[in-house]
Write a protein that holds these residues in place. Structure first.
Motif, PDB file in Angstrom:
ATOM      1  N   LEU A   1       1.305   5.338   2.524  1.00 51.34           N
ATOM      2  CA  LEU A   1       1.055   4.159   1.691  1.00 51.34           C
ATOM      3  C   LEU A   1      -0.323   4.247   1.066  1.00 51.34           C
ATOM      4  CD1 LEU A   1       1.775   1.268   0.769  1.00 51.34           C
ATOM      5  CD2 LEU A   1       0.909   0.436   2.964  1.00 51.34           C
ATOM      6  N   LYS A   2      -0.380   4.016  -0.241  1.00 54.59           N
ATOM      7  CA  LYS A   2      -1.656   4.015  -0.949  1.00 54.59           C
ATOM      8  C   LYS A   2      -1.786   2.691  -1.699  1.00 54.59           C
ATOM      9  CE  LYS A   2      -3.102   7.955  -2.578  1.00 54.59           C
ATOM     10  NZ  LYS A   2      -3.319   9.160  -3.415  1.00 54.59           N
ATOM     11  N   ILE A   3      -2.858   1.967  -1.416  1.00 49.31           N
ATOM     12  CA  ILE A   3      -3.143   0.708  -2.118  1.00 49.31           C
ATOM     13  C   ILE A   3      -4.489   0.867  -2.809  1.00 49.31           C
ATOM     14  CG2 ILE A   3      -3.665  -1.752  -1.821  1.00 49.31           C
ATOM     15  CD1 ILE A   3      -1.635  -1.700   0.529  1.00 49.31           C
ATOM     16  N   TYR A   4      -4.522   0.537  -4.085  1.00 46.66           N
ATOM     17  CA  TYR A   4      -5.719   0.765  -4.891  1.00 46.66           C
ATOM     18  C   TYR A   4      -6.608  -0.469  -4.949  1.00 46.66           C
ATOM     19  CZ  TYR A   4      -3.189   4.896  -6.419  1.00 46.66           C
ATOM     20  OH  TYR A   4      -2.515   6.089  -6.446  1.00 46.66           O
ATOM     21  N   GLU A  47      -5.800  -4.303  -6.356  1.00 45.75           N
ATOM     22  CA  GLU A  47      -4.372  -4.621  -6.398  1.00 45.75           C
ATOM     23  C   GLU A  47      -4.062  -5.888  -5.603  1.00 45.75           C
ATOM     24  OE1 GLU A  47      -1.174  -1.274  -7.071  1.00 45.75           O
ATOM     25  OE2 GLU A  47      -2.273  -0.841  -5.230  1.00 45.75           O
ATOM     26  N   VAL A  53      -0.871  -6.967  -3.537  1.00 42.92           N
ATOM     27  CA  VAL A  53       0.337  -6.323  -3.029  1.00 42.92           C
ATOM     28  C   VAL A  53       0.990  -7.200  -1.972  1.00 42.92           C
ATOM     29  CG1 VAL A  53       1.209  -4.268  -1.824  1.00 42.92           C
ATOM     30  CG2 VAL A  53      -0.724  -4.058  -3.399  1.00 42.92           C
ATOM     31  N   THR A  81      -9.020  -6.998  -3.605  1.00 42.89           N
ATOM     32  CA  THR A  81      -7.796  -6.330  -3.172  1.00 42.89           C
ATOM     33  C   THR A  81      -7.153  -7.230  -2.122  1.00 42.89           C
ATOM     34  OG1 THR A  81      -8.930  -4.212  -3.451  1.00 42.89           O
ATOM     35  CG2 THR A  81      -6.830  -4.188  -2.233  1.00 42.89           C
ATOM     36  N   VAL A  87      -3.684  -7.934   0.290  1.00 47.85           N
ATOM     37  CA  VAL A  87      -2.403  -7.511   0.856  1.00 47.85           C
ATOM     38  C   VAL A  87      -1.798  -8.719   1.559  1.00 47.85           C
ATOM     39  CG1 VAL A  87      -1.226  -5.988   2.479  1.00 47.85           C
ATOM     40  CG2 VAL A  87      -3.130  -5.114   1.121  1.00 47.85           C
ATOM     41  N   ARG A  91       2.930  -6.102  -6.927  1.00 45.96           N
ATOM     42  CA  ARG A  91       3.629  -4.952  -6.359  1.00 45.96           C
ATOM     43  C   ARG A  91       4.268  -5.372  -5.041  1.00 45.96           C
ATOM     44  NH1 ARG A  91       0.182   0.223  -4.142  1.00 45.96           N
ATOM     45  NH2 ARG A  91       1.892   1.392  -3.184  1.00 45.96           N
ATOM     46  N   ASP A 113       9.177   0.463  -3.111  1.00 45.29           N
ATOM     47  CA  ASP A 113       7.810   0.176  -3.554  1.00 45.29           C
ATOM     48  C   ASP A 113       7.894  -0.060  -5.060  1.00 45.29           C
ATOM     49  OD1 ASP A 113       5.122   0.119  -4.213  1.00 45.29           O
ATOM     50  OD2 ASP A 113       4.581   1.849  -2.984  1.00 45.29           O
ATOM     51  N   GLY A 173       3.142  -2.449  -9.730  1.00 49.75           N
ATOM     52  CA  GLY A 173       1.824  -1.807  -9.588  1.00 49.75           C
ATOM     53  C   GLY A 173       1.674  -0.703 -10.604  1.00 49.75           C
TER      54      GLY A 173
END
Length: 226
Positions: A24-27, A30, A32, A192, A194, A208, A220, A223
């Motif tokens: 998993l990559k979260i920028y 973002e 999410v 950011t 989540v 996303r 997924d 995004g």
């Protein structure tokens, strides 16, 4: 996150693997949502993201630092300095005023009293709670307590805000007001965020949607690829 596996009762007859190799990559910047039913593994994944628990296998990098290899002391620092937590049940100290509740993480960070109070009042003002700064949690509504919790999550200017079912204990109108604050933090401060939820409706408010099922990422969607 690379190959995150989480097992309980490792090497025991009742060994249980909850996460089966999550990538998993979260920028930065973002917003999410991680969505899943009860038992999907989303709470375990949240504990990994929040550095509340360690993976059995795999690596988790936050701001370029491999969190999965750190000492308990450093993990505590990471949680205090880089992650702002917002939980469904608010997790406020019952016999303490709103402003004191917001000050708590700054006390652990060693910030002087006057500076703490000024920052706490500024953040309470941001979430529309400055007028209720002296009230204790039992003197506030659920939505007001959640706004205090959001202010507290922001005190150390975290890299990441982790919100676990933040509207779960609220009626829909109050829930929308709380979500409006998250949108404001995202748009105006580029935080950011989540959001952990079982609600598809809530997830649709984010950019996303990551769906988890049986310890695996099922989909997924949304995004920007960066």
């Amino acid at each position: 996150m690379h190959g995150i596996v989480k097992k309980y009762y490792e090497n025991q007859p009742n060994e249980l693997e909850i996460l089966h190799g999550i990538d998993l990559k979260i920028y930065e910047g973002e917003f999410v949502a991680i969505v899943g039913e009860s038992g999907s593994g989303k709470s375990t994944l949240m504990n990994m993201i929040g550095a509340l628990d360690r993976p059995t296998e795999g690596n988790y990098f936050l701001d370029g630092e491999d969190v999965s290899t750190l000492s308990d002391e450093r993990l505590s620092e990471i949680r205090n300095q880089k992650i702002g937590f917002v939980f469904q049940n608010f997790c406020l100290i019952p016999r303490t005023s709103a402003v004191r509740n917001v000050e708590v993480p700054m006390m652990y960070a060693g910030i002087p009293g006057k500076q703490r109070r000024e920052k706490a009042l500024e953040l309470l003002d941001m979430v529309g709670m400055k007028e209720r700064a002296s009230h204790k949690p039992n003197e506030l509504s659920g939505g007001q307590n959640q706004r205090v919790a959001i202010a507290r999550a922001m005190v150390n200017d975290p890299s990441l805000i982790l919100a676990d079912e933040p509207t779960g204990a609220l009626d829909s109108k109050t829930g929308h007001l709380v979500m409006d604050i998250f949108h404001k933090l995202h748009k105006e401060q580029h935080k950011t965020i989540v959001l952990i939820t079982h609600s598809q409706e809530l997830a649709k408010e984010t950019e996303r949607i990551i769906t988890i099922s049986d310890g695996n990422i099922l989909s997924d969607v949304g995004g920007e690829q960066k």
